[in-house]
Design an enzyme around this catalytic site. Sequence first.
Site, PDB file in Angstrom:
ATOM      1  N   ARG A 129      -2.170  -6.781  -8.078  1.00 46.99           N
ATOM      2  CA  ARG A 129      -1.048  -7.697  -7.866  1.00 46.99           C
ATOM      3  C   ARG A 129      -1.000  -8.802  -8.900  1.00 46.99           C
ATOM      4  NH1 ARG A 129      -2.748  -8.251  -1.742  1.00 46.99           N
ATOM      5  NH2 ARG A 129      -4.627  -7.812  -2.901  1.00 46.99           N
ATOM      6  N   HIS A 142       0.842  -1.208   0.000  1.00 47.32           N
ATOM      7  CA  HIS A 142       0.000   0.000   0.000  1.00 47.32           C
ATOM      8  C   HIS A 142       0.876   1.256   0.000  1.00 47.32           C
ATOM      9  CE1 HIS A 142      -3.146  -2.534   2.356  1.00 47.32           C
ATOM     10  NE2 HIS A 142      -3.559  -2.451   1.110  1.00 47.32           N
ATOM     11  N   LYS A 197     -15.431  -8.977  12.711  1.00 48.78           N
ATOM     12  CA  LYS A 197     -14.864  -9.100  14.063  1.00 48.78           C
ATOM     13  C   LYS A 197     -13.395  -9.501  14.011  1.00 48.78           C
ATOM     14  CE  LYS A 197     -18.934 -10.085  16.838  1.00 48.78           C
ATOM     15  NZ  LYS A 197     -19.956 -11.051  16.509  1.00 48.78           N
ATOM     16  N   SER A 229      -2.876  -7.602   3.459  1.00 45.21           N
ATOM     17  CA  SER A 229      -3.253  -7.364   4.865  1.00 45.21           C
ATOM     18  C   SER A 229      -3.733  -8.663   5.501  1.00 45.21           C
ATOM     19  CB  SER A 229      -4.365  -6.313   4.950  1.00 45.21           C
ATOM     20  OG  SER A 229      -3.937  -5.104   4.416  1.00 45.21           O
TER      21      SER A 229
HETATM   22  P1  ADP Z   1      -9.619  -4.192  -0.007  1.00 38.27           P
HETATM   23  O1  ADP Z   1      -9.884  -4.711   1.376  1.00 38.27           O
HETATM   24  O2  ADP Z   1     -10.712  -3.352  -0.584  1.00 38.27           O
HETATM   25  O3  ADP Z   1      -9.072  -5.210  -0.965  1.00 38.27           O
HETATM   26  P2  ADP Z   1      -7.030  -3.392   0.762  1.00 38.27           P
HETATM   27  O4  ADP Z   1      -6.842  -2.591   2.002  1.00 38.27           O
HETATM   28  O5  ADP Z   1      -6.681  -4.816   0.811  1.00 38.27           O
HETATM   29  O6  ADP Z   1      -8.481  -3.156   0.203  1.00 38.27           O
HETATM   30  O7  ADP Z   1      -6.196  -2.715  -0.392  1.00 38.27           O
HETATM   31  C1  ADP Z   1      -6.404  -1.395  -0.850  1.00 38.27           C
HETATM   32  C2  ADP Z   1      -5.772  -1.272  -2.223  1.00 38.27           C
HETATM   33  O8  ADP Z   1      -4.408  -1.636  -2.193  1.00 38.27           O
HETATM   34  C3  ADP Z   1      -6.423  -2.206  -3.262  1.00 38.27           C
HETATM   35  O9  ADP Z   1      -6.437  -1.530  -4.489  1.00 38.27           O
HETATM   36  C4  ADP Z   1      -5.478  -3.378  -3.317  1.00 38.27           C
HETATM   37  O10 ADP Z   1      -5.524  -4.039  -4.570  1.00 38.27           O
HETATM   38  C5  ADP Z   1      -4.157  -2.670  -3.130  1.00 38.27           C
HETATM   39  N1  ADP Z   1      -3.133  -3.563  -2.596  1.00 38.27           N
HETATM   40  C6  ADP Z   1      -3.260  -4.479  -1.625  1.00 38.27           C
HETATM   41  N2  ADP Z   1      -2.089  -5.115  -1.399  1.00 38.27           N
HETATM   42  C7  ADP Z   1      -1.197  -4.573  -2.278  1.00 38.27           C
HETATM   43  C8  ADP Z   1       0.195  -4.825  -2.570  1.00 38.27           C
HETATM   44  N3  ADP Z   1       0.903  -5.754  -1.935  1.00 38.27           N
HETATM   45  N4  ADP Z   1       0.781  -4.070  -3.529  1.00 38.27           N
HETATM   46  C9  ADP Z   1       0.067  -3.135  -4.188  1.00 38.27           C
HETATM   47  N5  ADP Z   1      -1.242  -2.868  -3.985  1.00 38.27           N
HETATM   48  C10 ADP Z   1      -1.861  -3.573  -3.039  1.00 38.27           C
END
Ligand code: ADP
Length: 163
Positions: free
Chosen positions: A93, A18, A42, A131
């Site tokens: 990704r 991110h 939760k 995450s």
């Molecule tokens: P969501 O729960 O909606 O998938 P995330 O918090 O997981 O949202 O991710 C927010 C954004 O970051 C999304 O566009 C996701 O594709 C992107 N993202 C998640 N992990 C990575 C990563 N390792 N590298 C680049 N972008 C990522």
Amino acid sequence: MSNKVILPGSFDPITLGHLDIIKRIAKTYEEIIIVIGQNVSKTSLFSPETRKEIIEKIIENYKLTNVKVEISDELIVDYANKVGANAIIRGLRNGTDFEYEQFIAYNNLHLNEEIETIFYLARPEHLHISSSGVKEILKFNHKVDNLVPSEVLDYIKGKNEDL
Ligand code: ADP
């Protein structure tokens, strides 16, 4: 036309993947709003308020002066419209992300023709970072030092001193 974009997501927690996308878009757009979706699950690691606090520390430490962070449970195109943003940024990704994101982007376009979705490719070294993966590793009391920014580690240590 404004040069304001939003980056929506759960960010529970924010990862190095991110952060890389945030740093890259901060160079291109005048104003960026990171939008934390309310997570009713939760199994969430941090509350939306704590996630916001962590991201604000990161923004400060990296001097990303054109980036701010908000919490919202609104439909994302409605939120974008309300704040005058003309694009939604999402990270990609792999093919699985693409299939899912394509579906959401078409739905969003159907809801509001004016708001584009712009995709950023994750760096190869971040392809394995998510995450949910971080949460899974933490559940088994293993370290996530190479997956999340150090600001997140401080908060994780607050929950478990061994990590
Ligand atoms: P969501 O729960 O909606 O998938 P995330 O918090 O997981 O949202 O991710 C927010 C954004 O970051 C999304 O566009 C996701 O594709 C992107 N993202 C998640 N992990 C990575 C990563 N390792 N590298 C680049 N972008 C990522």
